[in-house]
Scaffold this active site. Structure first.
Site, PDB file in Angstrom:
ATOM      1  N   SER A  12       0.498  -1.290  -0.031  1.00 20.77           N
ATOM      2  CA  SER A  12       0.039  -0.222  -0.559  1.00 20.77           C
ATOM      3  C   SER A  12       0.348   1.329   0.368  1.00 20.77           C
ATOM      4  O   SER A  12       1.817   1.202   0.750  1.00 20.77           O
ATOM      5  CB  SER A  12      -0.584   0.720   1.098  1.00 20.77           C
ATOM      6  OG  SER A  12      -1.494   0.945   1.931  1.00 20.77           O
ATOM      7  N   HIS A  37      -1.186  -1.403  -4.195  1.00 19.40           N
ATOM      8  CA  HIS A  37      -2.738  -0.507  -3.767  1.00 19.40           C
ATOM      9  C   HIS A  37      -2.513   0.234  -3.322  1.00 19.40           C
ATOM     10  O   HIS A  37      -1.501   1.255  -2.853  1.00 19.40           O
ATOM     11  CB  HIS A  37      -2.400  -1.762  -1.853  1.00 19.40           C
ATOM     12  CG  HIS A  37      -3.994  -1.952  -1.664  1.00 19.40           C
ATOM     13  ND1 HIS A  37      -5.289  -2.213  -1.957  1.00 19.40           N
ATOM     14  CD2 HIS A  37      -4.341  -0.703  -0.614  1.00 19.40           C
ATOM     15  CE1 HIS A  37      -6.005  -1.847  -0.840  1.00 19.40           C
ATOM     16  NE2 HIS A  37      -5.794  -1.014   0.080  1.00 19.40           N
ATOM     17  N   ASP A  39      -4.748   3.685  -1.755  1.00 20.39           N
ATOM     18  CA  ASP A  39      -5.364   4.043  -1.163  1.00 20.39           C
ATOM     19  C   ASP A  39      -6.120   5.603  -1.423  1.00 20.39           C
ATOM     20  O   ASP A  39      -5.534   6.010  -0.391  1.00 20.39           O
ATOM     21  CB  ASP A  39      -5.092   4.336   0.785  1.00 20.39           C
ATOM     22  CG  ASP A  39      -5.207   2.496   0.846  1.00 20.39           C
ATOM     23  OD1 ASP A  39      -5.438   1.596   1.138  1.00 20.39           O
ATOM     24  OD2 ASP A  39      -4.112   2.063   1.195  1.00 20.39           O
ATOM     25  N   MET A  41      -8.648   8.526   0.412  1.00 19.60           N
ATOM     26  CA  MET A  41      -9.645   8.436   1.564  1.00 19.60           C
ATOM     27  C   MET A  41     -10.352  10.156   1.153  1.00 19.60           C
ATOM     28  O   MET A  41      -9.709  10.908   0.609  1.00 19.60           O
ATOM     29  CB  MET A  41      -8.679   8.366   2.773  1.00 19.60           C
ATOM     30  CG  MET A  41      -7.730   6.989   2.586  1.00 19.60           C
ATOM     31  SD  MET A  41      -7.348   7.264   4.546  1.00 19.60           S
ATOM     32  CE  MET A  41      -6.401   5.759   4.433  1.00 19.60           C
ATOM     33  N   HIS A  70      -8.767   0.962  -3.999  1.00 20.07           N
ATOM     34  CA  HIS A  70      -9.218   0.685  -2.482  1.00 20.07           C
ATOM     35  C   HIS A  70     -10.543   2.845  -1.850  1.00 20.07           C
ATOM     36  O   HIS A  70      -9.262   3.285  -1.644  1.00 20.07           O
ATOM     37  CB  HIS A  70      -8.270   0.446  -1.357  1.00 20.07           C
ATOM     38  CG  HIS A  70      -9.382   0.345  -0.559  1.00 20.07           C
ATOM     39  ND1 HIS A  70      -8.756   0.070   0.665  1.00 20.07           N
ATOM     40  CD2 HIS A  70     -10.672  -0.138   0.022  1.00 20.07           C
ATOM     41  CE1 HIS A  70      -9.672  -0.406   2.328  1.00 20.07           C
ATOM     42  NE2 HIS A  70     -10.958   0.011   1.392  1.00 20.07           N
ATOM     43  N   MET A  72     -11.911   4.355  -0.140  1.00 24.94           N
ATOM     44  CA  MET A  72     -12.725   4.927   0.869  1.00 24.94           C
ATOM     45  C   MET A  72     -13.325   6.121   0.961  1.00 24.94           C
ATOM     46  O   MET A  72     -13.020   7.123   1.469  1.00 24.94           O
ATOM     47  CB  MET A  72     -11.648   4.507   2.191  1.00 24.94           C
ATOM     48  CG  MET A  72     -10.781   3.193   2.425  1.00 24.94           C
ATOM     49  SD  MET A  72     -10.055   3.103   3.183  1.00 24.94           S
ATOM     50  CE  MET A  72      -8.044   3.330   2.000  1.00 24.94           C
ATOM     51  N   MET A 141     -11.452  -6.001   4.998  1.00 24.15           N
ATOM     52  CA  MET A 141     -10.518  -5.460   6.614  1.00 24.15           C
ATOM     53  C   MET A 141      -9.826  -5.644   8.039  1.00 24.15           C
ATOM     54  O   MET A 141     -10.589  -5.924   8.085  1.00 24.15           O
ATOM     55  CB  MET A 141     -10.867  -4.141   6.540  1.00 24.15           C
ATOM     56  CG  MET A 141     -11.605  -2.863   5.069  1.00 24.15           C
ATOM     57  SD  MET A 141      -9.825  -2.649   4.449  1.00 24.15           S
ATOM     58  CE  MET A 141      -9.292  -1.634   5.524  1.00 24.15           C
ATOM     59  N   GLY A 146      -8.510   3.774   7.124  1.00 22.08           N
ATOM     60  CA  GLY A 146      -8.180   5.394   8.105  1.00 22.08           C
ATOM     61  C   GLY A 146      -7.006   5.510   8.037  1.00 22.08           C
ATOM     62  O   GLY A 146      -5.999   6.790   7.491  1.00 22.08           O
ATOM     63  N   ASP A 177      -6.637  -6.912   3.684  1.00 26.88           N
ATOM     64  CA  ASP A 177      -5.833  -4.895   3.932  1.00 26.88           C
ATOM     65  C   ASP A 177      -5.983  -4.200   5.307  1.00 26.88           C
ATOM     66  O   ASP A 177      -6.734  -4.239   6.369  1.00 26.88           O
ATOM     67  CB  ASP A 177      -7.148  -3.990   3.030  1.00 26.88           C
ATOM     68  CG  ASP A 177      -6.421  -2.741   3.404  1.00 26.88           C
ATOM     69  OD1 ASP A 177      -5.427  -2.376   3.432  1.00 26.88           O
ATOM     70  OD2 ASP A 177      -7.088  -1.751   2.722  1.00 26.88           O
ATOM     71  N   GLY A 199       1.384  -2.007   4.585  1.00 28.55           N
ATOM     72  CA  GLY A 199       2.201  -1.207   3.981  1.00 28.55           C
ATOM     73  C   GLY A 199       2.884  -0.950   5.081  1.00 28.55           C
ATOM     74  O   GLY A 199       3.954  -0.809   4.250  1.00 28.55           O
TER      75      GLY A 199
HETATM   76  C1  DX5 Z   1      -5.841   1.394   5.594  1.00 24.50           C
HETATM   77  C2  DX5 Z   1      -6.333   1.473   4.490  1.00 24.50           C
HETATM   78  C3  DX5 Z   1      -4.684  -0.203   4.681  1.00 24.50           C
HETATM   79  C4  DX5 Z   1      -3.555   0.324   4.583  1.00 24.50           C
HETATM   80  C5  DX5 Z   1      -2.760  -0.697   5.447  1.00 24.50           C
HETATM   81  O1  DX5 Z   1      -7.169   1.954   5.868  1.00 24.50           O
HETATM   82  O2  DX5 Z   1      -6.785   0.493   3.718  1.00 24.50           O
HETATM   83  O3  DX5 Z   1      -4.475  -0.573   2.837  1.00 24.50           O
HETATM   84  O4  DX5 Z   1      -2.670   1.033   4.041  1.00 24.50           O
HETATM   85  O5  DX5 Z   1      -1.670  -0.250   5.920  1.00 24.50           O
HETATM   86  P1  DX5 Z   1      -0.645  -1.280   6.926  1.00 24.50           P
HETATM   87  O6  DX5 Z   1      -0.442  -2.708   6.007  1.00 24.50           O
HETATM   88  O7  DX5 Z   1       0.112  -0.119   8.136  1.00 24.50           O
HETATM   89  O8  DX5 Z   1      -1.840  -1.713   7.798  1.00 24.50           O
HETATM   90 ZN    ZN Z   2      -5.756  -0.215   1.612  1.00 25.26          ZN
END
Ligand code: DX5
Ligand code: ZN
Length: 229
Positions: A12, A37, A39, A41, A70, A72, A141, A146, A177, A199
């Site tokens: 990510s 990936h 993200d 938001m 993804h 959000m 998830m 977030g 995720d 991530g």
């Molecule tokens: C969270 C994201 C994830 C996040 C994962 O809202 O959707 O993709 O980046 O990060 P790690 O792997 O650090 O939990």
């Molecule tokens: Zn994500």
């Protein structure tokens, strides 16, 4: 994108250097990432803001493989076309983002992308049954969405196992995720997941100038998952 249940590691870029997305995408792919990936938001559906379709379009030429977006965000539907045009291969929307997830999934496929259905940790699988024939991926998830770097929510492993049974022979990926590490990857791989987003666990210790640790981290997570799958 040909379908396979082999383990795929999807770093990510939420944990990447935001001033260097292009170089970071090239670095993680060179170091063995299968998917990238991305993200998105909106500061409304989740309490954090990242970037929108223009940034996705700018990143696209730096990714050779699958760009996994993804979303959000709420509402979702007005923006699907923009993310498809930006070059997303997979677009995931949250079941919780509005009352018309069925329409949203139709719109994603209609825009030419693979359709992903993302589920918050508090969401059950009852509502997924009538959507299974219109999705290419379900994203479970394992943190509340977030932020990166949160702790893996272990109750979701049982959800993955039940989801895997519901999916049966359908060509649907199960993506995990949140909080994926060498310690948690085996739990979800054994339960039936095939796409592992990570991530902080991928980007820790490395940089675009020193990308070797990205490769070490990806190989370690993959080996742990494959041994358990
Ligand atoms: C969270 C994201 C994830 C996040 C994962 O809202 O959707 O993709 O980046 O990060 P790690 O792997 O650090 O939990
Ligand atoms: Zn994500």
């Amino acid at each position: 994108m040909t379908f396979s249940r082999s383990i795929k590691i999807a770093p990510s870029i939420l944990s990447a250097d935001f001033a260097n997305f292009g170089m970071e995408c090239r670095a993680i792919e060179a170091q063995g990432a299968d998917w990238v990936h991305v993200d998105v938001m909106d500061g409304h559906f989740v309490p954090n803001l990242t970037f929108g379709p223009a940034t996705c379009a700018a990143i696209r030429p730096h990714i050779k493989g699958v760009m996994d977006v993804h979303l959000m965000i709420a509402p979702v539907d007005p923006y699907i076309e923009a993310y498809a045009k930006a070059g997303a291969d997979v677009i995931s929307a949250h079941l919780e983002a509005g009352p018309h997830i069925h329409r949203t999934l139709q719109a994603i496929r209609g825009a030419g992308a693979k359709a992903g259905l993302a589920l918050n940790p508090g969401t059950g699988l009852e509502d997924v049954a009538y959507l299974l024939d219109m999705v290419d991926l379900v994203c479970v998830m394992t943190v509340n969405p977030g932020f990166g770097g949160q702790k893996f929510i272990a109750s979701q492993v049982e959800k993955v196992r039940r989801l895997r049974a519901m999916i049966g022979d359908r060509p649907i990926h199960i993506e995990i995720d949140g909080g994926v590490t060498v310690d948690t990857a085996p739990l979800v791989a054994a339960a039936g997941a095939d796409v592992l987003v990570a991530g902080s666990a991928v980007f820790k210790g490395g940089s675009v100038e020193n990308p070797g640790p990205y490769g070490d981290n990806i190989r370690a997570i993959r080996a742990a998952a494959e041994a358990a799958a």
